[in-house]
Design a protein around this motif. Sequence first.
Motif, short mmCIF file in Angstrom:
data_model
loop_
_atom_site.label_atom_id
_atom_site.label_comp_id
_atom_site.label_asym_id
_atom_site.label_seq_id
_atom_site.Cartn_x
_atom_site.Cartn_y
_atom_site.Cartn_z
N MET A 22 16.50 8.35 10.20
CA MET A 22 15.45 7.63 11.28
C MET A 22 14.24 8.51 11.40
O MET A 22 13.23 7.90 11.46
N ALA A 23 14.15 9.89 11.39
CA ALA A 23 13.20 10.69 11.42
C ALA A 23 12.00 10.33 10.09
O ALA A 23 10.82 10.23 10.25
N ALA A 24 12.80 10.09 9.04
CA ALA A 24 11.86 9.73 7.84
C ALA A 24 11.06 8.52 8.04
O ALA A 24 9.95 8.41 7.94
N LEU A 25 11.64 7.42 8.56
CA LEU A 25 10.93 6.37 8.81
C LEU A 25 9.77 6.41 9.90
O LEU A 25 9.01 5.66 9.97
N LYS A 26 10.13 7.28 10.76
CA LYS A 26 8.97 7.35 11.88
C LYS A 26 7.76 8.05 11.22
O LYS A 26 6.79 7.64 11.37
N ILE A 27 8.21 9.23 10.27
CA ILE A 27 7.05 9.75 9.67
C ILE A 27 6.27 8.85 8.81
O ILE A 27 5.03 8.82 8.88
N ILE A 28 6.97 7.88 7.93
CA ILE A 28 6.32 7.10 6.95
C ILE A 28 5.52 6.01 7.98
O ILE A 28 4.46 5.53 7.53
N ALA A 29 6.01 5.39 9.12
CA ALA A 29 5.43 4.51 9.89
C ALA A 29 4.23 4.95 10.44
O ALA A 29 3.08 4.55 10.30
N PHE A 30 4.30 6.24 10.91
CA PHE A 30 2.92 6.82 11.12
C PHE A 30 2.12 7.19 10.46
O PHE A 30 0.65 6.87 10.64
N ALA A 31 2.25 7.59 9.26
CA ALA A 31 1.49 7.88 8.16
C ALA A 31 0.93 6.43 7.63
O ALA A 31 -0.54 6.65 7.31
N LEU A 32 1.64 5.42 7.69
CA LEU A 32 0.77 4.10 7.13
C LEU A 32 -0.07 3.74 8.24
O LEU A 32 -1.28 3.33 7.90
N LEU A 33 0.36 3.96 9.45
CA LEU A 33 -0.40 3.57 10.47
C LEU A 33 -1.84 4.32 10.53
O LEU A 33 -2.94 3.85 10.58
N ALA A 34 -1.65 5.45 10.35
CA ALA A 34 -2.83 6.71 10.53
C ALA A 34 -3.84 6.20 9.18
O ALA A 34 -5.09 6.20 9.28
N ALA A 35 -3.25 5.94 7.93
CA ALA A 35 -4.10 5.58 6.71
C ALA A 35 -4.65 4.31 6.96
O ALA A 35 -5.80 4.28 6.92
N GLY A 36 -3.93 3.32 7.37
CA GLY A 36 -4.65 2.15 7.64
C GLY A 36 -5.60 2.05 8.81
O GLY A 36 -6.57 1.34 8.41
N LEU A 37 -5.43 2.63 9.80
CA LEU A 37 -6.45 2.49 10.88
C LEU A 37 -7.59 3.37 10.60
O LEU A 37 -8.56 3.17 11.17
N GLY A 38 -7.35 4.34 9.90
CA GLY A 38 -8.58 5.26 9.38
C GLY A 38 -9.42 4.73 8.68
O GLY A 38 -10.64 4.83 8.61
N ILE A 39 -8.85 3.65 7.49
CA ILE A 39 -9.68 2.93 6.65
C ILE A 39 -10.47 1.83 7.47
O ILE A 39 -11.60 1.59 7.48
#
Length: 80
Positions: A1-18
Amino acid sequence: MAALKIIAFALLAAGLGIVFGAGKIVEHFQLDKNTKCDFSFEMREEELNLYKYNKAVINTKMLGMLIALPGFILVFIVFR
């Protein structure tokens, strides 16, 4: 579950940064120069440049939202 949280926030950060940096991205990579306009003969030069810039910014923001969408879905699944 911790890996999914990291992936979720990484995708959010990348997308919102763009999304929030779309104007700077378009200016830096000159994406407005490659934008097509089917009715360019009906516009003046400065109107055409503004149209191409706005279209490139919107396309970049849409790409950012497509990158962030899986992150939003993962956040809803993981934190249910």
